[in-house]
Design a protein around this motif. Structure first.
Motif, mmCIF file in Angstrom:
data_model
loop_
_atom_site.group_PDB
_atom_site.id
_atom_site.type_symbol
_atom_site.label_atom_id
_atom_site.label_comp_id
_atom_site.label_asym_id
_atom_site.label_seq_id
_atom_site.Cartn_x
_atom_site.Cartn_y
_atom_site.Cartn_z
ATOM 1 N N THR A 131 -54.028 5.998 18.096
ATOM 2 C CA THR A 131 -54.451 4.649 17.739
ATOM 3 C C THR A 131 -54.895 4.633 16.281
ATOM 4 O O THR A 131 -55.686 5.463 15.851
ATOM 5 N N LYS A 132 -54.380 3.656 15.524
ATOM 6 C CA LYS A 132 -54.774 3.510 14.119
ATOM 7 C C LYS A 132 -55.939 2.542 14.045
ATOM 8 O O LYS A 132 -55.847 1.415 14.521
ATOM 9 N N ILE A 133 -57.036 2.997 13.452
ATOM 10 C CA ILE A 133 -58.222 2.157 13.339
ATOM 11 C C ILE A 133 -58.758 2.175 11.918
ATOM 12 O O ILE A 133 -58.477 3.087 11.143
ATOM 13 N N ALA A 134 -59.525 1.154 11.611
ATOM 14 C CA ALA A 134 -60.346 1.110 10.403
ATOM 15 C C ALA A 134 -61.789 1.170 10.898
ATOM 16 O O ALA A 134 -62.150 0.475 11.849
ATOM 17 N N ALA A 135 -62.584 2.020 10.281
ATOM 18 C CA ALA A 135 -63.957 2.205 10.744
ATOM 19 C C ALA A 135 -64.896 2.278 9.552
ATOM 20 O O ALA A 135 -64.534 2.761 8.480
ATOM 21 N N ASP A 151 -56.842 14.453 5.796
ATOM 22 C CA ASP A 151 -58.152 15.021 6.068
ATOM 23 C C ASP A 151 -58.502 14.663 7.503
ATOM 24 O O ASP A 151 -58.147 13.587 7.987
ATOM 25 N N PHE A 152 -59.185 15.547 8.193
ATOM 26 C CA PHE A 152 -59.560 15.331 9.584
ATOM 27 C C PHE A 152 -61.064 15.140 9.640
ATOM 28 O O PHE A 152 -61.832 16.072 9.394
ATOM 29 N N ILE A 153 -61.480 13.903 9.918
ATOM 30 C CA ILE A 153 -62.875 13.487 9.816
ATOM 31 C C ILE A 153 -63.486 13.376 11.212
ATOM 32 O O ILE A 153 -62.980 12.637 12.057
ATOM 33 N N SER A 154 -64.580 14.094 11.444
ATOM 34 C CA SER A 154 -65.300 14.020 12.721
ATOM 35 C C SER A 154 -66.133 12.753 12.761
ATOM 36 O O SER A 154 -66.903 12.478 11.839
ATOM 37 N N CYS A 155 -65.974 11.997 13.849
ATOM 38 C CA CYS A 155 -66.689 10.733 14.012
ATOM 39 C C CYS A 155 -67.456 10.742 15.325
ATOM 40 O O CYS A 155 -67.028 11.361 16.301
ATOM 41 N N VAL A 156 -68.594 10.044 15.336
ATOM 42 C CA VAL A 156 -69.383 9.888 16.553
ATOM 43 C C VAL A 156 -69.850 8.440 16.625
ATOM 44 O O VAL A 156 -70.240 7.849 15.626
ATOM 45 N N LEU A 189 -56.446 8.471 15.548
ATOM 46 C CA LEU A 189 -57.152 9.437 16.377
ATOM 47 C C LEU A 189 -56.234 10.612 16.673
ATOM 48 O O LEU A 189 -55.071 10.427 17.041
ATOM 49 N N THR A 190 -56.737 11.821 16.523
ATOM 50 C CA THR A 190 -55.939 13.019 16.782
ATOM 51 C C THR A 190 -55.871 13.340 18.271
ATOM 52 O O THR A 190 -55.016 14.119 18.689
ATOM 53 N N ARG A 191 -56.786 12.790 19.055
ATOM 54 C CA ARG A 191 -56.814 12.983 20.510
ATOM 55 C C ARG A 191 -57.652 11.862 21.105
ATOM 56 O O ARG A 191 -58.301 11.117 20.384
ATOM 57 N N ASP A 192 -57.648 11.742 22.438
ATOM 58 C CA ASP A 192 -58.495 10.749 23.094
ATOM 59 C C ASP A 192 -59.964 11.059 22.805
ATOM 60 O O ASP A 192 -60.341 12.238 22.705
ATOM 61 N N PRO A 193 -60.803 10.036 22.694
ATOM 62 C CA PRO A 193 -62.231 10.275 22.451
ATOM 63 C C PRO A 193 -62.864 11.080 23.587
ATOM 64 O O PRO A 193 -62.499 10.929 24.756
ATOM 65 N N LEU A 213 -60.560 11.517 13.231
ATOM 66 C CA LEU A 213 -59.572 10.660 12.584
ATOM 67 C C LEU A 213 -58.779 11.477 11.562
ATOM 68 O O LEU A 213 -59.366 12.194 10.747
ATOM 69 N N ALA A 214 -57.454 11.353 11.622
ATOM 70 C CA ALA A 214 -56.582 11.920 10.597
ATOM 71 C C ALA A 214 -56.394 10.831 9.547
ATOM 72 O O ALA A 214 -55.820 9.780 9.823
ATOM 73 N N VAL A 215 -56.909 11.076 8.345
ATOM 74 C CA VAL A 215 -56.880 10.096 7.265
ATOM 75 C C VAL A 215 -55.976 10.639 6.162
ATOM 76 O O VAL A 215 -56.255 11.696 5.587
#
Length: 172
Positions: A70-74, A48-53, A10-14, A32-34
């Motif tokens: 935080t590193k996540i898999a989504a 790549d910076f991916i917008s998630c909702v 995550l590039t910042r808090d949700p 997410l920075a991928v």
């Protein structure tokens, strides 16, 4: 078929908001920075910076446990849309609607990298409150998270030994 699988930080808090009305629902937005698989001409890894909702319980999970770095898999699906901004111009959007999300590193590994920078943004100073060890899944079971084997430095993934080239791995 519309299916997306991402792993990144995550590039910042949700950003959490709630819908209006009788059936108020949480909505979480984060980026997410991928990392890309290959390096650029200068030998640096790009992202790549991916917008998630996320909606509902997935959004509540993001609000409670996900923080900058935080590193996540989504997993989710791509959704496109458009709106007219205040200047009267049409703006097109592309988001990944999150269906499942899980931690991709242990709490101890994330604490070990606190204060470090990752992918051009500061990812330090966060904690995954209430969890230890790696491999926790949300999958709409917020209060029933089970742990993978916890050990010193365990991140839920096998480390690739030195000297093994990326091209020789079966998943590249």
């Amino acid at each position: 078929m519309n299916k997306v699988i991402l792993m990144g930080r995550l590039t910042r808090d949700p950003d959490i908001r709630y819908t209006q009305g009788d059936n108020s629902m949480a909505v979480a937005r984060y980026t997410l920075a991928v990392d890309r698989r290959r390096t650029n001409a200068e030998g640096q890894r790009e992202a790549d910076f991916i917008s998630c909702v996320a909606f509902g319980r997935q959004a509540e999970f993001a609000e409670r446990y996900l923080h900058q770095g935080t590193k996540i898999a989504a997993t989710g699906r791509i959704q496109t849309g458009s709106y007219t901004n205040k200047d009267g111009q049409k703006v097109y959007t592309t988001d990944v609607v999150i269906e499942e999300q899980e931690f991709a590193e242990s709490k101890s590994a994330s604490e070990n990298r606190s204060g470090s920078s990752y992918g051009g943004y500061n990812g330090g100073g966060y904690s995954n409150s209430g969890f230890g060890g790696g491999g926790y899944q949300n999958n709409d079971r917020m209060n029933n998270a089970s742990s993978a084997p916890a050990g010193e430095g365990f991140e839920g993934f096998m480390n690739i030994p030195e000297g093994v080239e990326d091209d020789g791995l079966p998943f590249n």
